[in-house]
Write a protein that holds these residues in place. Structure first.
Motif, PDB file in Angstrom:
ATOM      1  N   SER A   1       0.640  -1.226   0.086  1.00 36.74           N
ATOM      2  CA  SER A   1       0.089   0.068  -0.052  1.00 36.74           C
ATOM      3  C   SER A   1       0.889   1.179   0.060  1.00 36.74           C
ATOM      4  O   SER A   1       1.982   1.182   0.170  1.00 36.74           O
ATOM      5  CB  SER A   1      -0.743  -0.064   1.132  1.00 36.74           C
ATOM      6  OG  SER A   1      -0.349   0.144   2.218  1.00 36.74           O
TER       7      SER A   1
ATOM      8  N   TRP B   1      -2.730  -0.415  -6.053  1.00 40.57           N
ATOM      9  CA  TRP B   1      -3.231   0.609  -5.213  1.00 40.57           C
ATOM     10  C   TRP B   1      -3.416   1.820  -5.838  1.00 40.57           C
ATOM     11  O   TRP B   1      -2.617   2.239  -6.510  1.00 40.57           O
ATOM     12  CB  TRP B   1      -2.334   0.665  -3.890  1.00 40.57           C
ATOM     13  CG  TRP B   1      -2.168  -0.574  -2.904  1.00 40.57           C
ATOM     14  CD1 TRP B   1      -1.326  -1.509  -3.148  1.00 40.57           C
ATOM     15  CD2 TRP B   1      -2.858  -0.719  -1.814  1.00 40.57           C
ATOM     16  NE1 TRP B   1      -1.237  -2.343  -2.391  1.00 40.57           N
ATOM     17  CE2 TRP B   1      -2.474  -1.975  -1.350  1.00 40.57           C
ATOM     18  CE3 TRP B   1      -4.140  -0.094  -1.238  1.00 40.57           C
ATOM     19  CZ2 TRP B   1      -2.990  -2.340  -0.035  1.00 40.57           C
ATOM     20  CZ3 TRP B   1      -4.474  -0.682  -0.045  1.00 40.57           C
ATOM     21  CH2 TRP B   1      -4.005  -1.814   0.379  1.00 40.57           C
TER      22      TRP B   1
ATOM     23  N   GLY C   1      -4.301   4.846  -0.917  1.00 41.88           N
ATOM     24  CA  GLY C   1      -4.558   3.582  -0.075  1.00 41.88           C
ATOM     25  C   GLY C   1      -6.117   3.249   0.437  1.00 41.88           C
ATOM     26  O   GLY C   1      -5.990   2.482   1.083  1.00 41.88           O
TER      27      GLY C   1
ATOM     28  N   LEU D   1      -8.440  -0.489  -3.816  1.00 46.35           N
ATOM     29  CA  LEU D   1      -7.607  -1.510  -4.714  1.00 46.35           C
ATOM     30  C   LEU D   1      -7.990  -1.580  -6.126  1.00 46.35           C
ATOM     31  O   LEU D   1      -9.350  -1.660  -6.303  1.00 46.35           O
ATOM     32  CB  LEU D   1      -7.601  -2.881  -4.033  1.00 46.35           C
ATOM     33  CG  LEU D   1      -6.848  -2.914  -2.969  1.00 46.35           C
ATOM     34  CD1 LEU D   1      -7.255  -4.425  -2.264  1.00 46.35           C
ATOM     35  CD2 LEU D   1      -5.415  -2.955  -3.421  1.00 46.35           C
TER      36      LEU D   1
END
Length: 583
Positions: free
Chosen positions: A472, A516, A520, A523
């Motif tokens: 991330s 990512w 963050g 997804l």
């Protein structure tokens, strides 16, 4: 992992041009006067090396080290490569236009050349990765057992075609490490295979009778794979991984001799006069590893040695050509073409003509072999996202498909690979391969990128495959793809230390290649459907999904730009695998 290398000696533009010659140095293709030429990979490497040192004397030793690396070869290999280049380009040693010989010392490339962004010839602008040096890459642990699959043929009163079933399965080897690439002898009494029981891969043969002898055939420590018996059962041809070459040795042990200085997957022709092989070496021995990568092509060489000749041309069909086998009449060869997200089985005549597609659109496919009567092709494959199966495809004498593939047997949790059929058609040998795949991490220096600590294992379970880990933006989470044996893959999430695993997708799709979005909080991942590939955006908070873009072809390994406005991914749309971007 993708590694970018800045090499100031290599121009960014992929094409070299001199006279009417155009070279695509990335996809290993060369044209002269608009006609695509065939060059062995080593000869191609020699030509590139000379061009990139244009105007100066390149000593023989420098050429040998630059092209063959640490492999032991003599000056004769270099002489043959230069001879092949001259023959292809219409050059001569007496009146050189391109390559000048400096007696007893080396060679000089004397033509003026230029680098161009686009070829001025009917060439493709798609760029493939360069041929890889040999390396065995296993994800974690691969446990192999060579077994014999005894087949029975029955005939249904209501069907006009014969059905094939499994009578019994018998395990042949019991080594706790790796026994693989089994090949049944012509009389069906022996099996040859590769094993790492001595610390390196060597060729062994074993009698199939109870209490039968086992003999180590090679002892040179050169990582020897893929044995194939001569029709009379007296010799074995195999791939030497350390030398990246094709060798022949007596079946019960003796002195080996090299018959080609490149290639792998050698297969003896039914009449014993020729050996067919693929140009690509072994880069991965995992259960689901592709049999070849672009720009691999098929080649033939006389079984007594000589100049190999190209059988197929890169790009026709698209993908890497490999995993080959002969038809029993010796007139045709069956092989697989491996491309991104698209795998197909083809046949080609031994003169390189009559290229025919037999089985299109496999999700995964491996190791096609012909039945002794030449009426069927057996192969391992997954036509849909499901368990692997042994399949049978009926074919005509001319290599045309007749009907659709028929399931013979499921492979179970272990993947069946490297199949071989006995001369009477009653036995089939294969490697039963299973794998444990886990994620690891390693701390690196921000200043140098070098490791500053030992690897740390993040996951420890028995799922079949974990791939495509992605940190991330804040480095606290890792997204990855996870698949169980016989199932499709889903997206999972763990903490950076491997704790708190969470399954993020759990539907009937195959979800893979997570990445990512900036911040963050969501997804991106790829999934397949009937129309092609789609990238979806998944919110971590509410698990809401929405499509980001659809691609009417196979796409994989997508990554989102730091500003979140563009997506880069791999696709084979229009030919070889390329990197594409979408807004």
């Amino acid at each position: 992992m993708t590694v970018a290398i800045n090499n100031p000696e290599k121009p960014e533009r992929p094409f070299y041009r001199f006279d009417d010659v155009v070279i695509d140095r990335e996809s290993y293709r060369i044209w002269k006067g608009g006609r695509l030429l065939s060059l062995q990979p080593r000869a191609f490497d020699v030509l590139l090396f000379l061009i990139e040192h244009q105007g100066r004397l390149v000593e023989k030793r420098e050429l040998l080290e630059g092209v063959w690396g640490e492999s032991f070869v003599t000056d004769n290999s270099l002489t043959r490569a230069v001879k092949e280049i001259r023959r292809a380009l219409g050059d001569s040693a007496e009146e050189p236009r391109y390559i000048e010989t400096i007696p007893k010392r080396g060679y000089r490339f004397i033509a003026d050349f230029e680098t161009v962004a686009e070829p001025v010839a009917p060439a493709t602008k798609n760029v493939s990765t360069r041929r890889l040096k040999w390396a065995v890459v296993a994800v974690a642990l691969v446990v192999i057992a060579a077994v014999v699959f005894t087949l029975r043929a029955s005939r249904s009163d209501s069907a006009a075609t014969a059905a094939t079933g499994v009578l019994r399965t018998s395990q042949v080897t019991t080594w706790s490490g790796l026994d693989m690439y089994p090949e049944l002898s012509p009389d069906g009494n022996w099996v040859a295979y590769s094993s790492d029981r001595t610390g390196s891969f060597e060729i062994f043969v074993k009698q199939l009778a109870p209490g039968g002898r086992e003999i180590q055939v090679t002892t040179d420590g050169e990582q020897n794979f893929q044995p194939s018996w001569s029709p009379d059962g007296k010799m074995i041809v195999y791939h030497s991984g350390a030398r990246q070459s094709i060798k022949v040795t007596p079946a019960l042990g003796g002195v080996s001799r090299q018959i080609a200085d490149f290639g792998s997957r050698p297969r003896w022709s039914p009449d014993g006069s020729l050996i067919a092989f693929q140009s690509d070496g072994i880069t991965d021995i995992g259960p689901t590893a592709y049999g070849a990568m672009p720009p691999s092509t098929l080649w033939l060489v006389a079984s007594q040695g000589g100049e190999p000749r190209a059988l197929t041309v890169a790009g026709s069909p698209s993908g890497g050509h490999g995993s080959l086998s002969w038809f029993p009449d010796g007139k045709r060869i069956v092989f697989i073409s491996y491309d991104v997200g698209s795998i197909s089985i083809w046949t080609v005549s031994k003169d390189g003509g009559q290229l025919k597609q037999v089985v299109p659109g496999l999700r995964l496919g491996y190791d096609p072999v012909c039945s002794p009567d030449g009426k069927h092709i057996y192969f391992i494959g997954a036509i849909k996202p499901r368990n692997f199966f042994l399949w049978r495809q009926e074919v005509s004498a001319e290599g045309d498909p007749l009907g659709e593939p028929v399931e013979v047997a499921g492979t179970g949790p272990a993947v069946m690979r490297h199949i071989s059929i006995s001369g009477d058609g009653k036995q089939l040998a294969y490697s039963g391969m299973s794998m444990t795949s886990n994620l690891w991490s390693i701390a690196v220096s921000k200043a140098t990128g070098e490791a500053v600590g030992p690897p740390v294992q993040l996951t420890a379970d028995t799922s079949f495959r974990k791939t495509a880990p992605s940190f991330s933006p804040d480095g606290k989470k890792i997204a990855f793809s996870k698949a169980l044996a016989g199932s499709k893959s889903d997206v999972w999430l763990i903490d950076a230390d491997g704790k708190n695993p969470v399954q993020m997708t759990s539907d009937i799709r195959t979800d893979h290649s997570p990445c990512w979005f900036p911040g963050g909080e969501s997804l991106g991942f790829m999934t397949y459907n009937e129309r092609g590939s789609t990238m979806l955006r998944l919110s971590l908070e509410g698990r809401a999904e929405r499509a980001v873009f659809e691609w009417g072809a196979e796409a994989a390994f997508a990554r989102i730009s730091p500003d979140g406005r563009r997506i880069a991914f791999h696709s084979s749309r229009g030919g070889p695998v390329n990197i594409w971007t979408a807004s």
